[in-house]
Design a protein around this motif. Sequence first.
Motif, short mmCIF file in Angstrom:
data_model
loop_
_atom_site.label_atom_id
_atom_site.label_comp_id
_atom_site.label_asym_id
_atom_site.label_seq_id
_atom_site.Cartn_x
_atom_site.Cartn_y
_atom_site.Cartn_z
N GLU A 1 4.52 -0.36 2.66
CA GLU A 1 4.60 -0.11 1.33
C GLU A 1 5.16 -1.36 0.49
OE1 GLU A 1 6.54 3.91 0.49
OE2 GLU A 1 4.32 4.49 0.46
N SER B 1 -2.95 8.70 1.38
CA SER B 1 -3.80 7.65 2.14
C SER B 1 -4.41 8.52 2.95
CB SER B 1 -3.05 6.59 2.84
OG SER B 1 -2.15 7.13 3.83
N THR C 1 -8.39 4.83 4.63
CA THR C 1 -7.76 3.61 4.00
C THR C 1 -6.88 3.04 4.99
OG1 THR C 1 -6.14 5.04 2.97
CG2 THR C 1 -8.40 4.88 1.74
N LEU C 2 -6.37 3.57 5.87
CA LEU C 2 -5.16 2.79 6.86
C LEU C 2 -5.84 2.98 8.17
CD1 LEU C 2 -2.51 1.60 7.12
CD2 LEU C 2 -1.42 3.91 7.22
N GLY D 1 -7.08 -0.93 1.16
CA GLY D 1 -6.43 -0.35 2.33
C GLY D 1 -5.66 -1.11 3.21
N ALA D 2 -5.27 -0.89 4.39
CA ALA D 2 -4.55 -1.89 5.05
C ALA D 2 -4.77 -1.41 6.42
CB ALA D 2 -2.89 -1.35 4.81
N HIS E 1 -9.13 -7.48 -0.45
CA HIS E 1 -7.86 -6.67 -0.86
C HIS E 1 -7.18 -5.71 0.33
CE1 HIS E 1 -8.68 -8.70 -4.71
NE2 HIS E 1 -9.80 -7.92 -4.72
N THR E 2 -7.55 -6.22 1.50
CA THR E 2 -6.88 -5.18 2.61
C THR E 2 -5.73 -6.04 3.27
OG1 THR E 2 -9.06 -4.44 3.32
CG2 THR E 2 -7.13 -4.51 4.85
N GLU E 3 -4.27 -5.38 3.28
CA GLU E 3 -3.34 -5.88 3.89
C GLU E 3 -3.31 -5.58 5.28
OE1 GLU E 3 0.22 -4.33 1.82
OE2 GLU E 3 -1.21 -3.31 0.20
N MET F 1 0.85 -1.18 0.10
CA MET F 1 0.04 0.11 -0.05
C MET F 1 0.88 1.22 -0.03
SD MET F 1 -2.52 1.24 2.88
CE MET F 1 -3.31 3.12 2.85
N LYS F 2 0.49 2.25 -0.82
CA LYS F 2 1.14 3.39 -0.90
C LYS F 2 0.77 4.41 0.41
CE LYS F 2 3.74 2.70 -4.38
NZ LYS F 2 5.41 2.74 -4.32
#
Length: 234
Positions: free
Chosen positions: A203, A6, A72-73, A123-124, A165-167, A1-2
């Motif tokens: 990242e 965010s 998103t984080l 997101g993450a 798709h969430t880390e 994730m960038k």
Amino acid sequence: MKISGSIALVTGANRGLGAAFARGLLAAGATKVYAAARDPSSVTLDGVVPVQLDVTQPEHVATLARELTDVTLLVNNAGISERALLLDPSSVESLYRQFETNTIGPLRLMQAFAPVLANNGGGAIINILSVLSWVTLPTTGSYSASKAGMWALGNALRQELKAQHTELLAVHSALIDTDMTHGVPGEKLAPADVVQQALAALEAGQPEMLADPTTRAVRAGLSAQPPVYIGADA
């Protein structure tokens, strides 16, 4: 994730590692950082959005998830540490308090914000754990149990979150130079260094970040015979 672009929610962001995460995220290009604390007036960092959150109160978590729909984080940083001998009957109450804050609270946040993250592309999540997820000292049994519980829950949740798709990044470290470790002897990591490592690991898509040689040695020794232990200064 960038990190750049965010929108983050950091719990326990009024001091220590949480405040360092808020600063680090802003420096890395986060568009917005919600800085959560029980008393939002205690958040003094410029550039963040203070919000009220007691992670032990389900209604606080639910309210934030309804209001902060752009996150998103999620950084699960809020935590407590209490020292007690487990054979002392009073340690049971301490165990409850630490599990409520260090294990159940972060789980509630992940449950509440998983749909928010999914709606925003995945997101993450960053979970702040400890080398004491894997080892204990004579008076840290309850704290270690709460962090070990969050590690186990995170490993399971990582698989569930993958579908949306969430880390999920688990951050483990030994002593960090914060109020929580005040008076505890031993070499301590600078909070900013832990944040820098954690954001780089996120990242890079890593599932786990080990911040220091002690933590890496303990993690590597989990399968060793006899088990690896750490001294009181670790």
